[in-house]
Design an enzyme around this catalytic site. Structure first.
Site, PDB file in Angstrom:
ATOM      1  CD  GLU A  79      64.893  39.355  70.494  1.00 57.93           C
ATOM      2  OE1 GLU A  79      64.596  40.539  70.653  1.00 57.93           O
ATOM      3  OE2 GLU A  79      64.710  38.730  69.428  1.00 57.93           O
ATOM      4  CB  CYS A 111      64.464  36.961  65.581  1.00 56.50           C
ATOM      5  SG  CYS A 111      63.132  37.633  66.544  1.00 56.50           S
ATOM      6  CG  HIS A 233      61.894  35.213  62.233  1.00 58.30           C
ATOM      7  ND1 HIS A 233      61.785  34.694  63.504  1.00 58.30           N
ATOM      8  CD2 HIS A 233      61.538  36.517  62.327  1.00 58.30           C
ATOM      9  CE1 HIS A 233      61.385  35.656  64.332  1.00 58.30           C
ATOM     10  NE2 HIS A 233      61.230  36.767  63.637  1.00 58.30           N
TER      11      HIS A 233
END
Ligand code: HMG
Length: 388
Positions: A79, A111, A233
């Site tokens: 990103e 993400c 994550h």
């Protein structure tokens, strides 16, 4: 046929900010950053390291000449892309001298991009069992100076080599995903820093985790007891723990303690690097594999990916017999130990300079011994990347 992660490599730039120093500078209790958020340091990318060069550096760590010949799919999840049209993966392909008879593309969904790439690669190998796929997550996380997100910035890349008969983690075909448009975090075009609704983003991360974990449980019949460890994550290291606590009551106290002990190992790298967006889940996986002495072949690892906006996915895999031989923890110990602490004045000056990275005819150099590739500047409106 087994398909999964054959090799995993990481790169993070050589500079960091000490978050106790930053907390004092911002007149915040340091314990908020180190305990409340769970971060000690954050990596800061110099202008000479962007998503492309960091991706190439992470992949260069793991690829042999034999791997390179077999790669026919290259995916960059990012990103922090450097072009609105062209896939950054094309620069990576050229830098690493990968075959032209390959499909090369970039995936963006906050993400989640590298996970989309990994799942695509898994299906690609199912159809092409002798091929290998390179999937990389590379990003620079920026929220702005003196914002509540500042402490959760970071920079780095993780590269995954995906193949049949993988040596590290064989992934199950089953996977559970959940998507919904939510305004938790976004970055408008031409804006270098993200917009975020921090508390709301935490809630969405947890909501999507509960959705996908429960769906995966229904699909596969795996209960929490079937996992040796869950990886997350990690936008900051407290986040995964908050999510895991939601499901811990499903198992007895001994298993709860076991899962939390493994969790500590997966946070060790992230604590020193910060959020690397697309690569963060795989940084947690690498940290777990490199640092957790208890893990053994045959154990099942769960993986939770979350990309704001938002897409969540839960999936899992089994550690393979030779997984320990594929790892190189001493290399990363050395890389992290040899980084340089940035003075806060320098950090703030560099941060401001990064907001105008496109100015023409800057000739950039890079003296990081762990970086083989770097961004050398823009000439005739074209980005130039160099190998050292
Ligand atoms: P904040 O408002 O600065 O912090 O925002 P807070 O007041 O919520 O405090 C944080 C924690 O520190 C709290 O603990 C406090 O109690 C504790 P919790 O209740 O959460 O367990 N605390 C202390 N602890 C010890 N000693 C003290 C002390 N003081 C307070 N003295 C926030 C924090 C994370 C929201 C902010 O940094 C932020 O907005 N970060 C960016 C957004 C983010 O990371 N969201 C995570 C989920 S979304 C996601 O993961 C996707 C993402 O990676 C983007 C993408 O997909 O591309 C972000």
């Amino acid at each position: 046929m087994k398909i999964g992660i054959d090799k995993i490599g990481m790169y993070t730039p050589k500079q960091y900010v000490d978050l106790v120093e930053l907390a004092k500078h911002r007149r915040v209790d340091p314990a908020k950053f180190t305990i409340g958020i769970g971060q000690d340091k954050m990596a800061v990318a110099p202008l000479s390291q962007d998503a492309i060069s960091m991706a190439a550096n992470a992949a260069a760590k793991i690829l042999t000449a034999e791997d390179k010949t077999a790669i026919d799919l290259v995916i960059l999840g990012t990103e922090s892309g450097v072009d609105n049209s062209k896939a950054g993966a094309l620069y990576v392909q050229k830098l690493l001298d990968l075959p032209n008879r390959a499909r090369v593309l970039e995936i963006k969904e906050a993400c989640y991009g590298a996970t989309a790439g990994l799942q695509y690669a898994k299906l690609h190998i199912l159809q092409n069992p002798t091929a290998k796929a390179l999937v990389i997550g590379a990003d620079i996380a920026r929220y702005g100076l003196d914002t509540s997100g500042e402490v959760t910035q970071g920079a780095g890349a993780v590269a995954l080599l995906v193949s049949a008969e993988p040596k590290i983690l064989a992934l199950d075909l089953a996977t559970s995903y959940f998507s919904e448009e939510v305004p938790d975090f976004w970055r408008p075009l031409n804006q270098m820093i993200a917009e975020v609704d921090g508390k709301y983003s935490n809630e969405q991360y947890i909501r999507f985790f509960k959705e996908t974990f429960a769906d995966y449980q229904t699909k596969t019949k795996y209960g929490l007891n079937d996992y040796a460890a869950l990886t997350f994550h990690l936008p900051y290291t407290k986040m995964g723990l908050k999510a895991m606590r939601e499901i811990l009551p499903q198992v007895d106290e001994a298993k709860q303690n076991e899962l939390q002990q493994h969790y500590q190992q997966e946070t060790l790298y992230g604590r020193q690097i910060g959020n690397i967006y697309t690569g963060s889940l795989y940084l947690a996986l690498l940290s777990l594999l490199d640092n957790d002495a208890i893990l053994q072949p045959g154990m099942r690892i769960g993986l939770y990916s979350y990309g704001s906006g938002a897409v969540g996915e839960f999936f899992s895999g089994v550690l393979q017999p030779e997984f320990k031989a594929q790892l190189d923890p001493m290399y990363y110990l050395d890389l992290l130990a040899k980084r340089q602490k940035l003075a806060l004045d320098d950090y703030e000056a560099q941060f401001t300079a990064q907001l105008d990275p496109e100015s023409e005819n800057q000739a950039l150099t890079d003296d990081d011994p762990f970086a083989k590739y770097y961004f050398a500047g823009i000439v005739d409106k074209k980005r130039v990347y160099k190998a050292k």
